[in-house]
Design a protein around this motif. Structure first.
Motif, mmCIF file in Angstrom:
data_model
loop_
_atom_site.group_PDB
_atom_site.id
_atom_site.type_symbol
_atom_site.label_atom_id
_atom_site.label_comp_id
_atom_site.label_asym_id
_atom_site.label_seq_id
_atom_site.Cartn_x
_atom_site.Cartn_y
_atom_site.Cartn_z
ATOM 1 N N ASP A 56 -8.695 2.783 -4.599
ATOM 2 C CA ASP A 56 -9.164 1.567 -5.237
ATOM 3 C C ASP A 56 -8.116 0.501 -4.526
ATOM 4 N N LEU A 57 -6.933 1.057 -4.446
ATOM 5 C CA LEU A 57 -5.680 0.297 -3.803
ATOM 6 C C LEU A 57 -4.944 1.029 -3.676
ATOM 7 N N ILE A 58 -3.903 0.908 -2.700
ATOM 8 C CA ILE A 58 -2.962 1.661 -2.194
ATOM 9 C C ILE A 58 -1.334 0.947 -2.300
ATOM 10 N N LEU A 59 -0.547 1.391 -3.046
ATOM 11 C CA LEU A 59 0.707 0.824 -2.988
ATOM 12 C C LEU A 59 1.663 1.513 -2.013
ATOM 13 N N MET A 60 2.247 0.931 -1.067
ATOM 14 C CA MET A 60 3.032 1.828 -0.068
ATOM 15 C C MET A 60 4.553 1.469 0.324
ATOM 16 N N ASN A 61 5.194 2.252 0.153
ATOM 17 C CA ASN A 61 6.714 1.673 0.706
ATOM 18 C C ASN A 61 6.639 1.615 2.159
ATOM 19 N N LEU A 62 7.298 0.759 2.555
ATOM 20 C CA LEU A 62 7.202 0.428 4.158
ATOM 21 C C LEU A 62 8.131 1.267 4.955
ATOM 22 N N MET A 63 9.096 2.131 4.249
ATOM 23 C CA MET A 63 10.114 2.996 4.955
ATOM 24 C C MET A 63 9.747 4.339 4.280
ATOM 25 N N PRO A 65 9.534 8.642 5.058
ATOM 26 C CA PRO A 65 10.521 9.697 5.649
ATOM 27 C C PRO A 65 9.730 10.358 7.038
ATOM 28 N N ASP A 66 8.434 10.303 6.800
ATOM 29 C CA ASP A 66 7.775 10.934 7.951
ATOM 30 C C ASP A 66 6.846 10.034 9.146
ATOM 31 N N THR A 67 6.957 8.668 8.841
ATOM 32 C CA THR A 67 6.348 7.638 9.536
ATOM 33 C C THR A 67 6.559 6.350 9.226
ATOM 34 N N ASP A 68 6.265 5.657 9.947
ATOM 35 C CA ASP A 68 6.624 4.139 9.908
ATOM 36 C C ASP A 68 5.465 3.325 9.088
ATOM 37 N N GLY A 69 5.965 2.834 8.030
ATOM 38 C CA GLY A 69 4.842 2.271 7.189
ATOM 39 C C GLY A 69 3.733 1.572 7.841
ATOM 40 N N LEU A 70 4.135 0.656 8.928
ATOM 41 C CA LEU A 70 3.360 -0.262 9.474
ATOM 42 C C LEU A 70 2.219 0.658 10.161
ATOM 43 N N ILE A 71 2.604 1.594 10.542
ATOM 44 C CA ILE A 71 1.590 2.609 11.678
ATOM 45 C C ILE A 71 0.532 3.007 10.692
ATOM 46 N N LEU A 72 1.394 3.698 9.576
ATOM 47 C CA LEU A 72 0.399 4.245 8.610
ATOM 48 C C LEU A 72 -0.581 3.368 7.940
ATOM 49 N N CYS A 73 -0.173 2.134 7.743
ATOM 50 C CA CYS A 73 -0.950 1.110 7.023
ATOM 51 C C CYS A 73 -2.194 0.703 7.889
ATOM 52 N N SER A 74 -2.015 0.477 9.228
ATOM 53 C CA SER A 74 -2.819 0.256 10.335
ATOM 54 C C SER A 74 -3.908 1.411 10.340
ATOM 55 N N PRO A 81 -11.511 1.642 3.020
ATOM 56 C CA PRO A 81 -11.719 0.226 2.494
ATOM 57 C C PRO A 81 -10.598 -0.292 1.346
ATOM 58 N N ALA A 82 -9.855 0.502 1.140
ATOM 59 C CA ALA A 82 -9.051 0.350 0.023
ATOM 60 C C ALA A 82 -7.794 -0.779 0.441
ATOM 61 N N PRO A 83 -7.754 -1.622 -0.270
ATOM 62 C CA PRO A 83 -6.603 -2.582 0.259
ATOM 63 C C PRO A 83 -5.243 -1.970 0.003
ATOM 64 N N ILE A 84 -4.109 -2.418 0.809
ATOM 65 C CA ILE A 84 -2.866 -1.983 0.617
ATOM 66 C C ILE A 84 -1.682 -3.023 0.491
ATOM 67 N N GLU A 101 -0.507 -8.102 9.957
ATOM 68 C CA GLU A 101 -1.098 -7.636 11.071
ATOM 69 C C GLU A 101 -1.477 -6.128 10.943
ATOM 70 N N SER A 102 -0.712 -5.503 10.357
ATOM 71 C CA SER A 102 -1.095 -4.038 10.048
ATOM 72 C C SER A 102 -2.274 -3.771 9.097
ATOM 73 N N GLY A 103 -2.605 -4.927 8.364
ATOM 74 C CA GLY A 103 -3.662 -4.672 7.638
ATOM 75 C C GLY A 103 -3.442 -4.600 6.189
ATOM 76 N N ALA A 104 -2.349 -5.116 5.727
ATOM 77 C CA ALA A 104 -1.861 -4.987 4.388
ATOM 78 C C ALA A 104 -2.304 -6.606 3.781
ATOM 79 N N VAL A 105 -2.432 -6.461 2.390
ATOM 80 C CA VAL A 105 -3.154 -7.728 1.734
ATOM 81 C C VAL A 105 -1.944 -8.463 1.203
ATOM 82 N N ASP A 106 -0.691 -7.628 1.108
ATOM 83 C CA ASP A 106 0.435 -8.607 0.727
ATOM 84 C C ASP A 106 1.582 -7.538 0.887
#
Length: 140
Positions: A56-63, A65-74, A81-84, A101-106
């Motif tokens: 229902d929600l994703i909490l994600m570190n921006l950094m 080890p295997d990808t850029d958090g902004l790319i994963l967020c997009s 549909p889950a907000p990030i 811009e990557s789609g995060a709500v906060d």
């Protein structure tokens, strides 16, 4: 405490965080608030978890080890549909703009204040559920 103060028992949160100490702190705080929590330590683990688990929600570190958090967020926002909510050691205006811009709500600055996080999580989950239930009310 009113019924609206307690999260719905089926509110599921996926934490994508490679630092075990931080992930454990987040998990314990969210579990204590009544959320169902699943953890992933990388983008690959998160993608695997999302194949078999609802979030229902994703909490994600921006950094990660295997990808850029902004790319994963997009990528996640394009398919789920889950907000990030992104977590980062940097949270200046440019960082916040890139997060949106990557789609995060906060974007929250780490280390995260648990009380602030819980308030934001509750609000985002309620907003998401209101949006979904509003869609269910539309006549077919």
């Amino acid at each position: 405490m009113s019924k609206s103060d307690v999260p719905s028992p089926e509110a599921a949160i996926l934490i994508i965080e490679d630092d075990d100490v931080t992930a454990t702190e987040l998990q314990n705080g969210l579990l204590g608030a009544g959320y169902v929590v699943r953890r992933a330590g990388s983008a690959d683990e998160a993608m695997g978890a999302l194949k078999s688990t609802r979030a229902d929600l994703i909490l994600m570190n921006l950094m990660l080890p295997d990808t850029d958090g902004l790319i994963l967020c997009s990528t996640l926002r394009a398919t789920l549909p889950a907000p990030i909510i992104l977590l980062s050691g940097r949270a200046g205006e440019v960082d916040r703009a890139l997060a949106r811009e990557s789609g995060a709500v906060d974007l929250l600055t780490t280390p995260v204040d648990l009380n602030d996080l819980l308030v934001r999580v509750k609000g985002v989950v309620q907003d998401q559920r209101s949006a979904v239930s509003g869609q269910d009310d539309t006549p077919s």
